[in-house]
Motif scaffolding. Structure first.
Motif, short mmCIF file in Angstrom:
data_model
loop_
_atom_site.label_atom_id
_atom_site.label_comp_id
_atom_site.label_asym_id
_atom_site.label_seq_id
_atom_site.Cartn_x
_atom_site.Cartn_y
_atom_site.Cartn_z
N GLU A 151 0.84 -1.20 0.00
CA GLU A 151 0.00 0.00 0.00
C GLU A 151 0.88 1.25 0.00
O GLU A 151 0.63 2.21 0.73
CB GLU A 151 -0.95 0.00 1.20
N MET A 152 1.91 1.23 -0.81
CA MET A 152 2.79 2.40 -0.93
C MET A 152 2.16 3.44 -1.85
O MET A 152 1.56 3.09 -2.87
CB MET A 152 4.16 1.98 -1.46
N ALA A 153 2.30 4.68 -1.48
CA ALA A 153 1.82 5.77 -2.33
C ALA A 153 2.72 5.91 -3.55
O ALA A 153 3.79 5.29 -3.64
CB ALA A 153 1.79 7.07 -1.54
N ALA A 154 2.29 6.74 -4.50
CA ALA A 154 3.07 6.96 -5.71
C ALA A 154 3.24 8.44 -6.02
O ALA A 154 3.87 8.80 -7.01
CB ALA A 154 2.40 6.26 -6.91
N THR A 155 2.69 9.31 -5.16
CA THR A 155 2.70 10.75 -5.40
C THR A 155 3.65 11.45 -4.43
O THR A 155 4.18 10.84 -3.50
CB THR A 155 1.28 11.33 -5.24
N SER A 156 3.82 12.74 -4.61
CA SER A 156 4.86 13.47 -3.88
C SER A 156 4.53 13.70 -2.40
O SER A 156 5.44 13.69 -1.56
CB SER A 156 5.12 14.82 -4.55
N GLN A 157 3.28 13.89 -2.06
CA GLN A 157 2.94 14.30 -0.70
C GLN A 157 3.42 13.33 0.39
O GLN A 157 3.98 13.77 1.40
CB GLN A 157 1.42 14.52 -0.57
N PRO A 158 3.24 11.99 0.23
CA PRO A 158 3.69 11.08 1.30
C PRO A 158 5.16 10.66 1.21
O PRO A 158 5.60 9.80 1.96
CB PRO A 158 2.78 9.85 1.11
N LEU A 159 5.91 11.26 0.30
CA LEU A 159 7.27 10.79 0.04
C LEU A 159 8.14 10.82 1.30
O LEU A 159 8.90 9.88 1.55
CB LEU A 159 7.91 11.64 -1.06
N ALA A 160 8.03 11.86 2.11
CA ALA A 160 8.86 11.98 3.31
C ALA A 160 8.59 10.82 4.27
O ALA A 160 9.50 10.34 4.95
CB ALA A 160 8.62 13.31 3.99
N PHE A 161 7.33 10.38 4.34
CA PHE A 161 6.95 9.26 5.19
C PHE A 161 7.71 8.01 4.79
O PHE A 161 8.27 7.30 5.64
CB PHE A 161 5.44 9.05 5.06
N TYR A 162 7.79 7.74 3.48
CA TYR A 162 8.49 6.56 3.00
C TYR A 162 10.01 6.71 3.10
O TYR A 162 10.72 5.72 3.33
CB TYR A 162 8.05 6.23 1.57
N ARG A 163 10.48 7.93 2.99
CA ARG A 163 11.92 8.15 3.20
C ARG A 163 12.29 7.82 4.64
O ARG A 163 13.33 7.20 4.89
CB ARG A 163 12.27 9.60 2.86
N ASP A 164 11.44 8.22 5.59
CA ASP A 164 11.71 7.91 7.00
C ASP A 164 11.71 6.41 7.26
O ASP A 164 12.54 5.89 8.01
CB ASP A 164 10.66 8.59 7.89
N ILE A 165 10.77 5.69 6.63
CA ILE A 165 10.72 4.23 6.80
C ILE A 165 11.99 3.60 6.24
O ILE A 165 12.62 2.74 6.88
CB ILE A 165 9.49 3.64 6.09
N TYR A 166 12.37 4.01 5.05
CA TYR A 166 13.57 3.46 4.41
C TYR A 166 14.80 3.70 5.28
O TYR A 166 15.61 2.79 5.50
CB TYR A 166 13.75 4.11 3.03
N GLN A 167 14.94 4.91 5.78
CA GLN A 167 16.10 5.23 6.60
C GLN A 167 16.08 4.46 7.91
O GLN A 167 17.14 4.06 8.41
CB GLN A 167 16.14 6.75 6.86
N TYR A 168 14.89 4.22 8.45
CA TYR A 168 14.80 3.45 9.69
C TYR A 168 15.27 2.01 9.46
O TYR A 168 16.06 1.47 10.24
CB TYR A 168 13.36 3.44 10.21
N ILE A 169 14.79 1.40 8.38
CA ILE A 169 15.18 0.01 8.08
C ILE A 169 16.68 -0.08 7.83
O ILE A 169 17.38 -0.94 8.38
CB ILE A 169 14.39 -0.52 6.87
N LYS A 170 17.21 0.81 7.00
CA LYS A 170 18.64 0.77 6.68
C LYS A 170 19.49 1.11 7.90
O LYS A 170 20.64 0.65 8.01
CB LYS A 170 18.94 1.73 5.53
N GLY A 171 18.92 1.90 8.82
CA GLY A 171 19.64 2.19 10.05
C GLY A 171 19.77 0.97 10.94
O GLY A 171 20.74 0.84 11.70
N LEU A 172 18.79 0.07 10.87
CA LEU A 172 18.87 -1.19 11.62
C LEU A 172 19.94 -2.10 11.04
O LEU A 172 20.70 -2.72 11.77
CB LEU A 172 17.51 -1.89 11.60
N ASP A 173 19.96 -2.18 9.72
CA ASP A 173 20.93 -3.02 9.03
C ASP A 173 20.86 -2.66 7.54
O ASP A 173 19.83 -2.87 6.89
CB ASP A 173 20.62 -4.51 9.22
N ASN A 174 21.93 -2.10 7.03
CA ASN A 174 21.93 -1.62 5.65
C ASN A 174 21.70 -2.74 4.64
O ASN A 174 21.33 -2.48 3.49
CB ASN A 174 23.25 -0.91 5.35
N ARG A 175 21.90 -3.99 5.08
CA ARG A 175 21.71 -5.12 4.16
C ARG A 175 20.26 -5.55 4.04
O ARG A 175 19.92 -6.37 3.18
CB ARG A 175 22.56 -6.31 4.62
N LEU A 176 19.39 -5.02 4.91
CA LEU A 176 17.97 -5.36 4.81
C LEU A 176 17.39 -4.79 3.52
O LEU A 176 17.58 -3.62 3.20
CB LEU A 176 17.21 -4.80 6.02
#
Length: 219
Positions: A70-95
């Motif tokens: 259920e990922m968005a495709a437009t600009s408005q929620p982009l920051a939300f997905y950037r935060d998720i991505y950074q959180y996951i990679k912060g746990l382990d960049n290989r995830l």
């Protein structure tokens, strides 16, 4: 892996056993995480909770990444997905982070997922898939950047047609899945992902043949 539209609230013994067997055989498991299109109904804390629970319940050795549905495709929620991505990679960049907008998103989404599901729908519609006119950014990446999920590929030949399409230069799509299971958009009935397709083994052979540039297996 999707125990309960996400991680669930406790470890499940059957999933523990299945994940261990699968990873010991060389498989990689990614945990299903709903994101509600970043529309505010689901917070970053909600998403983090699923991620943390998967790792706590089943162990990093059995979880190789996350499938953000259920990922968005437009600009408005982009920051939300950037935060998720950074959180996951912060746990382990290989995830691995796989995002599923189910359609071609803005080019900026390429920076918030390792792989994007840019098509989810009926196999007949996939024949018209063409990023070129307005989403030329996909050609800046290898085909591992894109995934497709095609349902209603009614038989082996329809499956092979869809996978051939994915492998074309126009589609540039390296992750593939097709199923003969049905979903009706008008009535919102059917679950195309509930079981493997009847031609599962032939699909594995087709993927292998496409990877090797050899003749596709007979249907």
């Amino acid at each position: 892996v999707n125990p309960s539209n996400g991680s669930g609230t406790k470890a499940d013994a059957q999933f523990t056993q299945a994940l261990a067997a699968f990873t010991q055989a060389g498989g990689k498991v990614i945990g299903y995480v709903p994101t509600r299109y970043g529309n505010g109904r689901y917070s970053l804390a909600d998403v983090r909770l699923h991620i943390d629970r998967y790792l706590a319940f089943y162990g990093r050795e059995h979880i190789s990444g996350f499938f953000l549905d259920e990922m968005a495709a437009t600009s408005q929620p982009l920051a939300f997905y950037r935060d998720i991505y950074q959180y996951i990679k912060g746990l382990d960049n290989r995830l691995l982070v796989v995002g599923n907008p189910g359609t071609l998103p803005l080019a900026d989404y390429a920076a918030v997922a390792d792989t994007l599901v840019t098509f989810e729908g009926q196999a007949s519609a996939y024949s018209r898939f063409n990023p070129g006119p307005s989403h030329g950014w996909v050609y800046q990446y290898g085909n591992g950047k894109q995934a497709m999920l095609a349902h209603d590929a009614t038989d082996c030949r329809a499956m092979q047609t869809a996978l051939n399409m994915a492998a074309s230069a126009r589609s540039n799509t390296g992750w593939v899945y097709a199923t003969d299971r049905h979903y009706d958009y008008a009535t919102n009935t059917g679950n195309p992902w509930a079981t493997l397709p009847a031609y599962w083994e032939q699909m594995l052979g087709t993927v292998d043949a496409l990877n090797k540039g050899s003749v596709l297996p007979s249907c």
